[in-house]
Write a protein that holds these residues in place. Structure first.
Motif, short mmCIF file in Angstrom:
data_model
loop_
_atom_site.label_atom_id
_atom_site.label_comp_id
_atom_site.label_asym_id
_atom_site.label_seq_id
_atom_site.Cartn_x
_atom_site.Cartn_y
_atom_site.Cartn_z
N ILE A 109 59.59 -9.82 2.34
CA ILE A 109 60.68 -9.88 3.32
C ILE A 109 61.29 -11.33 3.14
O ILE A 109 62.57 -11.41 3.25
N GLU A 110 60.59 -12.47 3.07
CA GLU A 110 61.02 -13.63 3.10
C GLU A 110 61.80 -13.81 1.79
O GLU A 110 62.97 -14.46 1.95
N ARG A 114 65.88 -14.84 1.77
CA ARG A 114 66.31 -15.91 0.96
C ARG A 114 67.31 -15.62 0.06
O ARG A 114 68.19 -16.66 -0.34
N LEU A 115 66.90 -14.74 -0.93
CA LEU A 115 67.83 -14.32 -1.81
C LEU A 115 69.12 -13.93 -1.45
O LEU A 115 70.24 -13.96 -1.87
N SER A 116 69.10 -13.06 -0.45
CA SER A 116 70.58 -12.54 0.38
C SER A 116 71.38 -13.75 0.51
O SER A 116 72.54 -13.51 0.53
N LEU A 131 62.04 -5.17 -3.89
CA LEU A 131 60.77 -6.52 -4.27
C LEU A 131 59.74 -5.87 -3.42
O LEU A 131 58.60 -6.35 -3.73
N SER A 132 59.74 -4.75 -2.66
CA SER A 132 58.39 -4.20 -2.13
C SER A 132 57.86 -2.86 -3.18
O SER A 132 56.80 -2.38 -2.38
N SER A 133 58.54 -2.71 -3.98
CA SER A 133 58.33 -1.39 -4.58
C SER A 133 57.03 -1.65 -5.60
O SER A 133 56.41 -2.84 -5.86
N ASP A 134 56.28 -0.79 -6.22
CA ASP A 134 55.12 -0.85 -7.10
C ASP A 134 55.49 -0.90 -8.47
O ASP A 134 54.67 -0.98 -9.34
N ARG A 154 66.05 -23.28 -7.27
CA ARG A 154 65.51 -24.01 -6.20
C ARG A 154 64.99 -23.31 -5.14
O ARG A 154 63.97 -24.14 -4.71
N LEU A 155 64.87 -22.07 -5.16
CA LEU A 155 64.17 -21.27 -4.10
C LEU A 155 62.83 -21.24 -4.48
O LEU A 155 61.70 -21.05 -3.48
#
Length: 581
Positions: A109-110, A114-116, A131-134, A154-155
Motif C-alpha cells: 500500500i505504501e 509513493r510510486l503513484s 505489488l500485492s500479487s503472488d 530516492r524512494l
C-alpha cells in the motif's frame, strides 16, 4: 622443619607450559566453529541469491504457482530511418524500465502510494494489485526518463529494480507518423515503414527515405491551416517527383503521436493517402481525355453535344455554371470540366479501351508502395457501359490518392509510369519505368492542364513564374444506395513547371464548407486548388526550382495548344516497354 608434598599426589610430566596448551586448543576450536558457521551461512545466502535470480531473471521450471515471468533481454540496436537529407526520423536510444518482485515488497500500500506520486501516469489500482500479487516479477513502467529513474531510486522501496533496455524515438513526433509508423515497447514494428522494414531494421540496416522533412513540415502547416479555414473534417497531401516516383511529402490529418498510438482515434491512425479510396471526380477527366485522344476517336477540335444525358432513372448534367446545351470541342470540355462531353468522349473510345487504359496506368490494382497500409481500388464489377460513362467524369470507380498522383505523373512526364516509392533513389542508377503514353500525347496533356490553370477551374492555384498546370475535382461521398449530398471530398492535382514537370502536388479536403469569399461554393476550385497553389509557391524555392519569365516565348511555344487545330498524335498502341528516366 619444612613439610614436603607426597610425590604420589603431584602431576606427572612437564608443568610449566600446561596452561598455554589448554588456551591454544580452545582458540583453535573456536576458530574452526566460526569458519564452519560462516561457510554454512555463505552457502545458505548463495542458494537464496541463486533462487532469486532463477525466479526473477530466468523463470522457474517446476514453480508450483507457474507465475514466474522471464525478463526481457535488451534488444539489439534497431537501425535508423532517415529523410532524404540525412535527418533522423526514427532511432534507438538506451532506456531503463522499472519492475518489481512483489514478494519482496514489504508494504504494497505504501509502495503504491509513493510510486503513484513519482509516476502519476500509472493506474494506482492496478499498481496496488501488481505489488500485492503472488508473482515474482511484474513490469511497472517501461521506458523511464532519467529524472523518473532518479526519483524512484530516492524512494528506496524494497523489491523494485531497473532493467536496461533500448527504446525507439521519433524526433519529428507526429509529423511523419503515417509514413514511419511505430513499434511496440519491445521495438517490434507495428505500423508504417517500421513494420514493413522490420527485418532490415532489426538487422541493423539503416534506410534513407524519399521524404524531405523540411517539405513535410511546410505541407502539414499549410494543410492544417486550410482545414481550419474551410472547416473541413480532414485532409491529405501527396507531393511526388514526376520523374522518379519518389514521394517527397505525404501528410494525412488528423495524425497521431507515435509514442502513444493506443491513445489515438481510428480516424487519426487512418492514412488517407494510401488506405483511403475515393471517387476523385473531375480529376479523372485527365485520363478520360488522354484516352479519347490516344484512341484517335477524338481530336481537340471534335465537338460533342452538352445536353443532359438520361441513363435509366438518372440524369447526367454539367455542374451549375457549365454549359447545359450546344456542341463544344474536346478542348472546351476539358477546360470547363464538362461531364456530358466527357461521357460522349468515352462512348466514342469504347469500354474495352477504357478498361485497358486505366489498367495500364496502375489504377485497377493496389499501389506497389512499400507501406503495409495500402488500400485496394474499388473497380466496378461488372464493368458495364453505364460504369464506363460515370468513370469518364470521376464516379463509379475509387482509387487512393497515391494511385492518382502516380498515374498523373505518367500522363505528364513524357509518358513513363514509375512505381511510387518512399525510398530515396540512388542518383548513380537510372530509375526504370514503363512507357504508357507517347511523348506527343503527354505534351498535349501538359498544355491542356496549363489551360485549366490559366482560364479554367484551377486559376486560384497559379503561381507566377512556375507555369502550374492543374485539374480540380469534387465528389460526394458514396454511401449505401447512393451518395451523401452533404458530405464530400474536393481534390486538386497540380504539375509544375508544366513545360517540363518536375513535381506533382495533390491536395484533398473532406467535407470542406463554403465560407465568406467563396460565394456559397465549397468546390475544389475554391479550397483544394488555392491550398495547392500555396504549397507550390513555398516549395518551389525550397526545391531549387527557378521561376521563369511568364512571357518566355520558348516556354509559351512548348505549352501552346490550338483548340481548333491538330491534336497530339494518337498512337500509343505501342508495346509496353521498359524505359529509363
Amino acid at each position: 622443619m619444612a613439610i614436603l608434598p607426597d610425590p604420589a599426589l603431584l602431576p606427572t610430566g612437564p608443568r610449566a607450559d600446561r596452561p598455554d596448551r589448554t588456551l591454544a586448543t580452545a582458540v583453535e576450536t573456536g576458530r574452526r566453529r566460526v569458519v564452519m558457521t560462516a561457510l554454512v551461512f555463505g552457502v545458505a545466502f548463495g542458494g537464496i541469491g541463486l533462487g532469486l535470480v532463477k525466479h526473477m531473471g530466468f523463470g522457474a521450471d517446476g514453480d508450483p504457482d507457474g507465475q514466474a515471468v522471464a525478463m526481457v533481454d535488451p534488444v539489439a540496436d534497431r537501425a535508423d530511418l532517415r529523410d532524404r537529407n540525412g535527418l533522423i526520423l526514427a532511432t534507438t536510444l538506451p532506456s531503463v524500465s522499472l519492475y518489481a518482485d512483489p514478494k519482496l515488497v514489504i508494504d504494497p500500500i505504501e509502495a503504491s502510494l509513493r510510486l503513484s506520486k513519482a509516476l502519476p501516469g500509472l493506474d494506482s489500482d492496478k499498481l496496488l494489485a501488481d505489488l500485492s500479487s503472488d508473482r515474482r516479477f511484474v513490469w511497472l513502467k517501461r521506458g523511464l526518463t532519467p529524472a523518473q529513474q532518479y526519483e524512484i531510486n530516492r524512494l528506496g522501496i524494497p523489491g523494485l529494480a531497473f532493467q536496461n533496455e533500448e527504446r525507439r524515438y521519433y524526433p519529428s513526433g507526429g509529423l511523419t507518423s503515417h509514413v514511419v509508423g511505430f513499434t511496440n515497447i519491445d521495438a517490434q514494428g507495428i505500423a508504417g515503414l517500421e513494420k514493413s522494414l522490420d527485418d532490415r531494421l532489426q538487422a541493423g540496416e539503416s534506410v534513407v527515405l524519399s521524404i524531405d522533412l523540411r517539405l513535410q513540415e511546410m505541407v502539414r502547416n499549410e494543410l492544417q491551416a486550410a482545414i481550419a479555414k474551410f472547416k473541413a473534417t480532414a485532409g491529405n497531401v501527396v507531393v511526388m517527383d514526376a520523374k522518379t516516383g519518389e514521394i517527397l511529402s505525404m501528410v494525412s490529418l488528423p495524425d497521431f503521436n507515435p509514442y502513444e498510438p493506443t491513445a489515438a482515434s481510428d480516424d487519426a491512425l487512418f492514412n488517407r493517402n494510401t488506405l483511403g479510396v475515393y471517387e476523385m471526380g473531375s480529376t479523372f477527366k485527365i485520363f478520360n481525355t488522354a484516352l479519347a485522344l490516344e484512341s484517335g476517336t477524338s481530336t481537340l477540335q471534335t465537338t460533342y453535344e452538352q445536353s443532359p444525358i438520361r441513363v435509366g432513372r438518372f440524369t447526367i448534367r454539367n455542374f451549375r455554371a457549365e454549359p447545359q446545351s450546344g456542341r463544344w470541342s474536346v478542348y472546351e470540355i476539358f477546360r470547363q470540366s464538362m461531364n456530358t462531353g466527357s461521357v460522349h468522349m468515352f462512348e466514342a473510345a469504347g469500354l474495352e479501351r477504357q478498361k485497358e487504359f486505366l489498367a495500364r496506368l496502375g489504377l485497377t490494382k493496389p499501389s506497389p508502395l512499400e507501406l503495409p497500409e495500402v488500400g485496394s481500388p474499388m473497380v466496378p464489377r461488372p464493368w458495364s457501359q453505364v460504369s464506363g460513362m460515370t468513370i469518364a467524369y470521376g464516379h463509379g470507380m475509387a482509387v487512393t490518392p497515391v494511385q492518382l498522383v502516380s498515374a498523373v505523373a505518367a500522363v505528364v512526364n513524357g509518358g513513363i509510369l514509375y512505381p511510387p516509392t518512399l525510398f530515396k533513389h540512388d542518383a548513380a542508377h537510372p530509375v526504370r519505368g514503363t512507357r504508357v503514353l507517347s511523348p506527343e500525347l503527354s505534351r498535349t496533356m501538359r498544355a491542356l492542364m496549363r489551360v485549366v490553370t490559366v482560364s479554367g477551374t484551377a486559376t486560384k492555384s497559379d503561381v507566377p513564374g512556375y507555369f502550374v498546370g492543374a485539374k480540380t475535382g469534387s465528389a460526394n461521398k458514396a454511401v449505401r444506395g447512393g451518395y451523401n449530398r452533404k458530405a464530400g471530398v474536393t481534390d486538386f492535382v497540380g504539375i509544375f513547371p508544366a513545360y517540363d514537370p518536375k513535381y506533382i502536388v495533390m491536395t484533398m479536403l473532406e467535407d470542406a464548407q463554403a465560407i465568406e469569399g467563396t460565394y456559397g461554393y465549397n468546390t475544389a476550385g475554391w479550397n483544394a486548388a488555392p491550398l495547392g497553389g500555396r504549397i507550390i509557391a513555398r516549395m518551389g524555392p525550397m526545391m531549387g526550382v527557378e521561376p521563369k519569365d511568364p512571357n518566355d516565348p520558348a516556354i509559351l511555344r512548348e505549352l501552346a495548344v490550338d483548340p481548333a487545330g491538330r491534336a497530339a498524335p494518337a498512337q500509343v498502341a505501342v508495346a509496353i516497354e521498359e524505359e529509363e528516366g
